[in-house]
Scaffold this motif. Structure first.
Motif, PDB file in Angstrom:
ATOM      1  N   PHE A   1       3.713   5.642  17.347  1.00 57.65           N
ATOM      2  CA  PHE A   1       2.720   4.572  17.200  1.00 57.65           C
ATOM      3  C   PHE A   1       1.591   4.984  16.260  1.00 57.65           C
ATOM      4  O   PHE A   1       1.118   4.199  15.456  1.00 57.65           O
ATOM      5  CB  PHE A   1       2.152   4.170  18.564  1.00 57.65           C
ATOM      6  N   LYS A   2       1.174   6.260  16.374  1.00 57.05           N
ATOM      7  CA  LYS A   2       0.134   6.747  15.455  1.00 57.05           C
ATOM      8  C   LYS A   2       0.632   6.673  14.019  1.00 57.05           C
ATOM      9  O   LYS A   2      -0.066   6.208  13.115  1.00 57.05           O
ATOM     10  CB  LYS A   2      -0.237   8.184  15.795  1.00 57.05           C
ATOM     11  N   GLY A   3       1.859   7.145  13.809  1.00 50.91           N
ATOM     12  CA  GLY A   3       2.426   7.148  12.471  1.00 50.91           C
ATOM     13  C   GLY A   3       2.583   5.751  11.918  1.00 50.91           C
ATOM     14  O   GLY A   3       2.323   5.494  10.747  1.00 50.91           O
ATOM     15  N   LEU A   4       2.986   4.834  12.788  1.00 47.38           N
ATOM     16  CA  LEU A   4       3.159   3.443  12.381  1.00 47.38           C
ATOM     17  C   LEU A   4       1.836   2.875  11.884  1.00 47.38           C
ATOM     18  O   LEU A   4       1.765   2.202  10.857  1.00 47.38           O
ATOM     19  CB  LEU A   4       3.673   2.631  13.567  1.00 47.38           C
TER      20      LEU A   4
ATOM     21  N   ALA B   1      -1.636  -3.940  15.822  1.00 44.83           N
ATOM     22  CA  ALA B   1      -2.346  -3.053  14.906  1.00 44.83           C
ATOM     23  C   ALA B   1      -3.471  -3.806  14.204  1.00 44.83           C
ATOM     24  O   ALA B   1      -4.563  -3.274  13.994  1.00 44.83           O
ATOM     25  CB  ALA B   1      -1.367  -2.471  13.885  1.00 44.83           C
ATOM     26  N   GLY B   2      -3.206  -5.070  13.843  1.00 47.94           N
ATOM     27  CA  GLY B   2      -4.245  -5.874  13.207  1.00 47.94           C
ATOM     28  C   GLY B   2      -5.384  -6.183  14.170  1.00 47.94           C
ATOM     29  O   GLY B   2      -6.565  -6.127  13.807  1.00 47.94           O
TER      30      GLY B   2
ATOM     31  N   GLY C   1       1.012   4.853   8.463  1.00 48.07           N
ATOM     32  CA  GLY C   1       1.879   4.715   7.300  1.00 48.07           C
ATOM     33  C   GLY C   1       2.235   3.300   6.940  1.00 48.07           C
ATOM     34  O   GLY C   1       2.208   2.928   5.774  1.00 48.07           O
ATOM     35  N   VAL C   2       2.568   2.495   7.920  1.00 47.65           N
ATOM     36  CA  VAL C   2       3.110   1.187   7.606  1.00 47.65           C
ATOM     37  C   VAL C   2       2.021   0.149   7.431  1.00 47.65           C
ATOM     38  O   VAL C   2       1.996  -0.583   6.448  1.00 47.65           O
ATOM     39  CB  VAL C   2       4.101   0.750   8.703  1.00 47.65           C
ATOM     40  N   VAL C   3       1.105   0.105   8.377  1.00 51.26           N
ATOM     41  CA  VAL C   3       0.149  -0.993   8.351  1.00 51.26           C
ATOM     42  C   VAL C   3      -0.892  -0.816   7.245  1.00 51.26           C
ATOM     43  O   VAL C   3      -1.131  -1.719   6.451  1.00 51.26           O
ATOM     44  CB  VAL C   3      -0.536  -1.131   9.723  1.00 51.26           C
ATOM     45  N   LYS C   4      -1.439   0.416   7.163  1.00 50.47           N
ATOM     46  CA  LYS C   4      -2.455   0.613   6.122  1.00 50.47           C
ATOM     47  C   LYS C   4      -1.827   0.695   4.740  1.00 50.47           C
ATOM     48  O   LYS C   4      -2.428   0.336   3.758  1.00 50.47           O
ATOM     49  CB  LYS C   4      -3.247   1.888   6.410  1.00 50.47           C
ATOM     50  N   GLY C   5      -0.595   1.228   4.683  1.00 50.29           N
ATOM     51  CA  GLY C   5       0.064   1.334   3.396  1.00 50.29           C
ATOM     52  C   GLY C   5       0.556  -0.015   2.939  1.00 50.29           C
ATOM     53  O   GLY C   5       0.593  -0.329   1.812  1.00 50.29           O
TER      54      GLY C   5
ATOM     55  N   TYR D   1       8.714  -5.847  17.678  1.00 50.42           N
ATOM     56  CA  TYR D   1       8.293  -5.215  16.433  1.00 50.42           C
ATOM     57  C   TYR D   1       7.138  -5.976  15.793  1.00 50.42           C
ATOM     58  O   TYR D   1       6.131  -5.393  15.393  1.00 50.42           O
ATOM     59  CB  TYR D   1       9.500  -5.171  15.488  1.00 50.42           C
ATOM     60  N   HIS D   2       7.257  -7.301  15.741  1.00 50.73           N
ATOM     61  CA  HIS D   2       6.185  -8.106  15.150  1.00 50.73           C
ATOM     62  C   HIS D   2       4.929  -8.063  16.005  1.00 50.73           C
ATOM     63  O   HIS D   2       3.820  -8.064  15.486  1.00 50.73           O
ATOM     64  CB  HIS D   2       6.652  -9.550  14.965  1.00 50.73           C
ATOM     65  N   THR D   3       5.136  -8.015  17.336  1.00 55.25           N
ATOM     66  CA  THR D   3       3.981  -7.909  18.221  1.00 55.25           C
ATOM     67  C   THR D   3       3.191  -6.639  17.916  1.00 55.25           C
ATOM     68  O   THR D   3       1.955  -6.660  17.881  1.00 55.25           O
ATOM     69  CB  THR D   3       4.435  -7.909  19.692  1.00 55.25           C
ATOM     70  N   ILE D   4       3.918  -5.524  17.678  1.00 56.24           N
ATOM     71  CA  ILE D   4       3.244  -4.263  17.362  1.00 56.24           C
ATOM     72  C   ILE D   4       2.435  -4.406  16.063  1.00 56.24           C
ATOM     73  O   ILE D   4       1.309  -3.905  15.959  1.00 56.24           O
ATOM     74  CB  ILE D   4       4.279  -3.130  17.240  1.00 56.24           C
TER      75      ILE D   4
END
Lengths: 281, 313
Positions: free
Chosen positions: A271-274, B199-200, A277-281, B192-195
């Motif tokens: 979850f930390k990596g996600l 994050a947002g 890496g994914v959201v901010k990138g 997956y989309h919920t995650i």
């Protein structure tokens, strides 16, 4: 798990019957109810397969959720009686570990070079990428599947590693260089430990894609003996005989469990990596 | 879109430097355009070239340039249009559910304050995402199975809505197959989309909705004026990405639909696959033209979607 949570709500409501408690927590109860409903929907198909794999054969055709007689022998049966099963499983393990290993190494090197490295070591990165590029996609053996799979995953893996490495400040790399560490040592001992979370993400993403790839494997291979387990499973028709429903379900549980267990153990880092890496990138 | 920027960069790069490794690495570090070009754009240009020829796989004859013949043939084929329309129908069934349900779920899970419960929910949410695609298809093939599938078991034996004679036939290219696949895809992407949305939501400062609540704002107006704009970038990424995957689905149709041309699952991707690899003629030039037409149609809609969902301001 979800059912247990619901009973907690009910029992705590039961010990405090005061109507005021219910009214105060109404929104929380509704919220947890809705969430648990969705959790149930997510888990239900998997629980159904698990139940199917421990039913007796006659119960399997009756399709009630709770079997009249349990039968746990299906797991041993698939290993003993289905002759290609161990080979297909080994194929899966071989292809997946090859893919994950090569992709991770390439992604780490490329991502690191893209963010922190001087051109000196760059030739290796370019060479590795180019080698994997010009391999023909037509394959007839299990080993031949690895390179197309690497190709499928490499772009996204490099992009994830790149945005993870961007979180490591340039000053850290510069400081390591001043202290006399070469690029390999900097990568291995300083940058990589800081990028652990991203590593877990590409590990799991690559594992999932390679472990279950269907289109390439079924098009490019034509012999049952070289195929991976999920492709054999997709082609198997449920019914009587060798592929009875419980036997199929047992194979399914055996194939799907490693990923879920690995993910559950790595979830904190994942979850930390996600997020990095994914959201901010 | 990415190809044009890449080729622009390629064109503006000084030619003399392009061959030295150092220059290549500099370019790589500054936007990795050469690598990106070879890796992602080359197949696209290759298919573009094939679409203008009568190229046939495994044929001893050399390919000839035939101009727009393949495109004319494809555009005159009614199957091209009906297969594009089928893909659109699937996207309409799938896209709203796969965006709205995770958004709702994320808002609910975000409010869970117990850390252990929150972690548990997140792990369960991501379990479908760690099941490989093929295994998801196999799983749902069983769910929809006529004999032992739990869905028909619920409908027939538990709720008594149908009898064994008229129980719905979900898969195999009936009119129910597209909605059935859409339900499966929503299930698969739900966690997956919920995650993503979670994050947002985590990026919104907690005191913002608190302050609004103290000022007497309703939950709906907090959602509309604070949550929705904060989630807009993630929403845009999900809508555009999932539009692309929904229009280009093929594995699911291969497994659940079959090659019947009248089946609602025979979309343009199946048409292309059929022409290129299955029919025996291996008319890959024609198949490439089908692919290019489909891709251009998708790109137009994607540009419109980006304009609609682009965060304002």
């Amino acid at each position: 798990m979800t059912i247990a949570l619901e009973t907690i709500h009910q029992s705590s409501a039961g010990t405090k019957p005061a109507p005021g408690w219910f009214r105060e927590n109404r929104s929380a109860i509704v919220r947890h109810g809705v969430i648990n409903f969705f959790m149930l929907i997510i888990l239900a198909p998997l629980v159904w397969v698990l139940m199917m794999s421990i039913k007796s054969r006659s119960d399997a055709m009756r399709s009630d959720f709770w079997p009249r007689r349990f039968d746990f022998t299906h797991y041993r049966y698939v290993f003993d009686k289905i002759d290609t099963f161990p080979i297909n499983l080994l194929n899966s393990i071989y292809v997946t570990s090859g893919t994950v290993l090569i992709t991770t190494v390439c992604a780490v090197l490329a991502g690191y070079a893209l963010v922190h490295m001087k051109p000196k070591g760059g030739g290796l990165v370019v060479a590795t990428l180019l080698i994997s590029l010009y391999f023909p996609v037509r394959v007839v053996s299990t080993s031949g599947l690895i390179l197309p799979y690497v190709t499928l995953n490499l772009a996204i893996s490099v992009l994830i590693m790149r945005s993870v490495f961007q979180l490591v400040p340039h000053e850290v790399v510069e400081a390591a260089k001043v202290d006399g560490a070469g690029p390999w040592r900097t990568l291995w001992e300083i940058v990589l430990p800081m990028a652990r979370n991203g590593l877990v993400v590409i590990f799991i993403v690559n594992f999932v894609t390679a472990w279950g790839e269907f289109l390439l494997c079924s098009t490019l291979t034509n012999d049952q003996i070289v195929r991976t387990m999920p492709v054999v499973l997709a082609g198997a028709q449920g019914g009587l005989g060798q592929w009875s429903w419980p036997a199929l379900a047992a194979v399914y549980v055996l194939v799907v469990t490693p990923g879920i267990i690995a993910f559950t153990f790595a979830q904190k880092l994942f979850f930390k990596g996600l997020a990095e890496g994914v959201v901010k990138g | 879109m990415a190809e044009t920027t890449v080729s622009d960069r390629m064109a503006t790069r000084p030619v003399g430097h392009a061959d030295t490794l150092g220059a290549r690495m500099t370019a790589l570090r500054h936007g990795m355009s050469p690598w990106w070009f070879r890796y992602q754009a080359y197949p696209i240009f290759r298919v573009l070239w094939i679409s203008f020829t009568d190229y046939q796989y495994l044929s001893s004859e050399p390919a000839h340039f035939v101009g727009f013949n393949n495109y004319a043939a494809a555009l005159n084929d009614p199957l091209m249009w009906s297969s594009l329309w089928r893909a659109t129908m699937f996207t309409i069934m799938f896209l709203p559910g796969t965006i709205i349900l995770p958004l709702l779920l994320a808002i609910l899970v975000d409010k869970v304050s117990n850390p252990r419960l929150a972690t548990l929910y997140r792990v369960v949410l991501l379990i479908p995402a760690v099941i490989p695609s093929t295994l998801v298809f196999v799983l749902w093939k069983w769910m929809y199975n006529y004999q032992v599938g739990p869905i028909n078991h619920l409908l027939v034996d538990v709720f008594g809505l149908f009898t064994l004679q008229n129980a719905p036939q979900w898969l195999g290219g009936t009119s129910l197959t597209l909605p059935a696949i859409a339900v499966m895809e929503v299930w698969w992407g739900l966690g997956y989309h919920t995650i993503f949305f979670l994050a947002g939501l985590a990026a919104i400062p907690k005191d913002l909705p608190e302050a609004a609540r103290i000022d007497g704002a309703s939950e709906w107006s907090i959602f509309w004026h604070i949550t929705r704009p904060a989630l807009a970038p993630i929403m845009m990424i999900l809508v555009v990405l999932r539009f692309g995957t929904a229009m280009a689905v093929i594995d699911e149709y291969l497994i659940f639909g079959g090659f019947n041309r009248d089946s609602p699952t025979y979309t343009w991707t199946m048409f292309m696959y059929d022409q290129a690899f299955k029919l025996g003629l291996w008319r890959q030039g024609f198949a490439a033209a089908i692919g290019m037409i489909g891709a251009i149609a998708m790109m137009i809609v994607m540009i419109i979607l980006i304009r609609i969902f682009r965060p304002k301001g």
